[in-house]
Structure formats: C-alpha cells, structure tokens
Write a protein that holds these residues in place. Sequence first.
Motif, PDB file in Angstrom:
ATOM      1  N   ARG A   1      -7.953  -4.200  -6.833  1.00 49.97           N
ATOM      2  CA  ARG A   1      -6.704  -3.638  -7.256  1.00 49.97           C
ATOM      3  C   ARG A   1      -5.372  -4.473  -7.299  1.00 49.97           C
ATOM      4  NH1 ARG A   1      -4.633   2.601  -6.867  1.00 49.97           N
ATOM      5  NH2 ARG A   1      -2.612   2.704  -7.642  1.00 49.97           N
TER       6      ARG A   1
ATOM      7  N   PRO B   1       0.851  -0.954   0.111  1.00 50.60           N
ATOM      8  CA  PRO B   1       0.109   0.070   0.197  1.00 50.60           C
ATOM      9  C   PRO B   1       0.755   1.273   0.097  1.00 50.60           C
ATOM     10  CG  PRO B   1       0.166  -0.922   2.193  1.00 50.60           C
ATOM     11  CD  PRO B   1       0.928  -1.905   1.207  1.00 50.60           C
ATOM     12  N   LEU B   2       0.942   1.855  -1.193  1.00 50.19           N
ATOM     13  CA  LEU B   2       1.810   3.032  -1.382  1.00 50.19           C
ATOM     14  C   LEU B   2       1.016   4.450  -1.563  1.00 50.19           C
ATOM     15  CD1 LEU B   2       4.289   1.325  -3.563  1.00 50.19           C
ATOM     16  CD2 LEU B   2       4.659   1.662  -1.176  1.00 50.19           C
ATOM     17  N   SER B   3      -0.285   4.359  -1.455  1.00 52.36           N
ATOM     18  CA  SER B   3      -1.288   5.646  -1.581  1.00 52.36           C
ATOM     19  C   SER B   3      -2.345   5.391  -0.790  1.00 52.36           C
ATOM     20  CB  SER B   3      -1.659   5.892  -3.025  1.00 52.36           C
ATOM     21  OG  SER B   3      -2.277   4.870  -3.666  1.00 52.36           O
ATOM     22  N   ARG B   4      -2.776   6.301  -0.271  1.00 48.57           N
ATOM     23  CA  ARG B   4      -4.317   6.327   0.544  1.00 48.57           C
ATOM     24  C   ARG B   4      -5.283   5.704  -0.161  1.00 48.57           C
ATOM     25  NH1 ARG B   4      -1.955   7.007   5.416  1.00 48.57           N
ATOM     26  NH2 ARG B   4      -1.092   8.876   5.902  1.00 48.57           N
TER      27      ARG B   4
ATOM     28  N   ALA C   1      -2.991   0.447  -2.683  1.00 52.94           N
ATOM     29  CA  ALA C   1      -3.859   1.427  -2.014  1.00 52.94           C
ATOM     30  C   ALA C   1      -4.966   0.834  -1.279  1.00 52.94           C
ATOM     31  CB  ALA C   1      -4.340   2.351  -3.156  1.00 52.94           C
TER      32      ALA C   1
ATOM     33  N   ARG D   1       5.692   1.592   2.738  1.00 49.61           N
ATOM     34  CA  ARG D   1       7.029   2.269   2.482  1.00 49.61           C
ATOM     35  C   ARG D   1       8.039   1.263   3.114  1.00 49.61           C
ATOM     36  NH1 ARG D   1      10.542   6.503   4.490  1.00 49.61           N
ATOM     37  NH2 ARG D   1       8.890   6.884   5.947  1.00 49.61           N
TER      38      ARG D   1
ATOM     39  N   TRP E   1      -2.234   2.344   4.535  1.00 52.60           N
ATOM     40  CA  TRP E   1      -1.554   2.526   5.508  1.00 52.60           C
ATOM     41  C   TRP E   1       0.023   2.879   4.789  1.00 52.60           C
ATOM     42  CZ3 TRP E   1      -2.476  -0.225  10.886  1.00 52.60           C
ATOM     43  CH2 TRP E   1      -3.450   0.138  11.081  1.00 52.60           C
ATOM     44  N   THR E   2       0.405   4.200   4.227  1.00 56.53           N
ATOM     45  CA  THR E   2       1.336   4.202   3.205  1.00 56.53           C
ATOM     46  C   THR E   2       2.787   4.017   3.896  1.00 56.53           C
ATOM     47  OG1 THR E   2       1.147   6.571   3.504  1.00 56.53           O
ATOM     48  CG2 THR E   2       0.015   5.623   1.712  1.00 56.53           C
ATOM     49  N   GLU E   3       2.978   4.376   5.260  1.00 59.60           N
ATOM     50  CA  GLU E   3       3.968   4.438   5.916  1.00 59.60           C
ATOM     51  C   GLU E   3       4.531   2.729   6.057  1.00 59.60           C
ATOM     52  OE1 GLU E   3       6.839   6.065   9.532  1.00 59.60           O
ATOM     53  OE2 GLU E   3       4.633   6.575   9.356  1.00 59.60           O
TER      54      GLU E   3
ATOM     55  N   ARG F   1       3.704  -2.918  -7.575  1.00 61.55           N
ATOM     56  CA  ARG F   1       2.347  -2.428  -7.724  1.00 61.55           C
ATOM     57  C   ARG F   1       1.845  -1.860  -6.537  1.00 61.55           C
ATOM     58  NH1 ARG F   1       4.662  -2.394 -11.768  1.00 61.55           N
ATOM     59  NH2 ARG F   1       3.873  -3.271 -13.973  1.00 61.55           N
ATOM     60  N   ASP F   2       1.211  -0.630  -6.466  1.00 59.32           N
ATOM     61  CA  ASP F   2       0.612  -0.003  -5.304  1.00 59.32           C
ATOM     62  C   ASP F   2      -0.975  -0.731  -5.291  1.00 59.32           C
ATOM     63  OD1 ASP F   2      -0.559   1.498  -3.548  1.00 59.32           O
ATOM     64  OD2 ASP F   2      -0.603   3.406  -4.741  1.00 59.32           O
TER      65      ASP F   2
END
Length: 370
Positions: free
Chosen positions: A73, A25-28, A68, A36, A31-33, A65-66
Amino acid sequence: MHAPSFPAGAEDSGAAAVRIGVLAPLSRPGWTEAGRHLLAGFERGVRDVNDAGGVAGRPLEPVVRDTAADPSRAAAAVDEFARLGVAAVAGEYHSVVARAAATRADALGLPFLCSSAVLDAVAERPTEWVARLSPPQSHGWRVYADHLLVAGHRRVAVAADPGAYWDAGIRLLRDRLAPRGGTVTAFDARALSPTALCDGLAADGATALLLLTGFPEPAVPVVAAVRRDPRLSEVLIGAPAGQPEFAEWEALLGGDGASVPFLRYLPERLTPLGARVAADLRARLGGAPSFVAFEGYDTALVLAGVLRSHGPDRVRAAPAWSRVAVGGTRGEIRFSRVPGIGVWQSSWTATQVVDRDPADPGRFRVLRSG
C-alpha cells in the motif's frame, strides 16, 4: 511588510501550493496512535512553515495516505504521489513499510524523508533520494542491550513476530549480549498462545522477556499473562520498539504496563522551539506528544529548508540533504553518510531507555541515555 500566511491546506487548495506526500499508519493493523502523532506533528510544522511565508511565497500542502502498515500500500501511494507531482514524500513509522516506500521513491527519483522508521537497511541499496531523521536500529538497540546488561539480565527471551525489523532486533541483541556471556531465546509470538509462551519462558529460566511483536495484539495479552503467572513474578518485561510510549498502552494495561523499559528518541531538554511545539501538540492530541510527533514536526521543517534553498523541483532537491542545517525541536538537524547505512542519516538525537512509573503509570522515568 509581513510575510504572507497560509493555512496548512487541503488537497484542493490550488495549483500554487507545493505538495508533499505524507505516509502514516492510520488504520489497523498499523500502530495507529503512532501514525496520529506523526501526522499531528507534521501538520503543525506545515502550519508554522506556511505562517512564515511558505516556500518562495507558496504554501506547503500535505497529501496524506494511510499505509495501514502494508508495504504494498505504501509503494502504491508513492506511485500516486509521483503522478500528482509532489515535490517530496515524507513520514511513515513502520520500518518494513518505510523500506517499501524508500525503494519505490528511489526507483522513481522522488525525494523521501523518512520520519520515524529505524531499520538500518531502510533502503534496499545506497541511494541519494532518501534521508532519515530517526537514529538507526543498530544504535538504539545497542543502548537497550547495554541497559539489560547493567541491570543484570544475561539470559533474555523474546516473544517475536516474523519480519525483517524483528529479525534484525534479535540479531542486534545477540551480537551485543553474547560477548558478555548473554543469551537470547526466541519464542514465536504468533504460533504460541500466551499461556504456552509463559510455560516456555518458565522452563527457559530467562530473567527478561522482550516484546518484539505487534501492538495491541499480541503484545497486550502476553503482558497480561506474564503478570498473572506466579512462576514469572521476577521476570522483567521489556519493549525496545516503544509500544509503552503511547496512551493506548496505559489504557489497555493500567498498572500491568508499568516498569516495561522501552526506547524513545528525546533529549533531556527540548529546544525552546520544541517546548512551544510540545504545548501546541498536547492541546491537539489531548495528552503528551510522543517523540514520533516531534519527528513529524521536524520533517516538515527539514523539507521546507530543502525546498527554500533548492526550489520545489524534486531533481534539484535530492542532492540537498548534505547541505541542510535546521534547528529542530530536539536540536540541530544535519545529514551525513554513515558506514553501513544506505541513506542520508541525520545527526543522532539522544536515545533514552524509559519506563512508566509503577507509582504513577502516566509518568515516565528515564533509566538510561545514550
């Protein structure tokens, strides 16, 4: 003769590379942190694998792949990975998203090593194609419930989002607390405003409120509201899903975010490899790596071990989970079948209940290990 060394690689690094599909998960609203940290650990692991010669002289190549935090997705990304000819899929943090990825990987016959999601039913049916590094939710949340009981909390409330992961958490808490005289009252964190939730909590008389909800919304406003309500000054705030693990929690809440117990999956001491990796990741992340970063690193090591012993043919790789043994950042990693868990489950890493020290919110205190 020295083993060949390869860079971590990009998607167009050449046909000789062994591709690994990576979900994070790299975008809202993810939980992006966490995403990362997971990706930083995985990419550091890939770099170390490639520096040691890769897999039969071929470098590993992450294809990222993100998700989100979107299950559909993630499923679409697994379809794409299959078309790209990846040898395996790795990653993901959110349990419901990981379940969608696992279901699709199982249908396609594509090995998937789930790095961080804990939902017991991370696959819809028993499968040979999916393995998991993190301990199951039923283990960690029982440890957390026992911590509450020892601390004297038998009347517990939860501010909960809808969803399979949160619903499972409520059931686990009730099952553990009820035989010991405990109760769990659920408040809908999406339907109620923070003020209304505080009113309900004051009327209920619970001594602990657990955040079974997304981050930063609505978790952060709920914490701020409870901390400022004089009726709730003695109420413990807890977050078993681990929201306070990440630096953004401290940045948004400061001292209000201290003394909020959460679960993390770290031993008392890292292995020598783990200590080296921790230093590398601290420099890359600009702060202490979370347990999610170590899960990402160990994922790369496990997949490299599987591919080295059975080759990059994904059909041959799937039965290898039971035979892999890898020295990871937190201890030796082996996989077995566990009753009630439909995927290959790794040997369980130590589970800790931790909070941020109110005297120094940047410092963690270990409250319980299990």
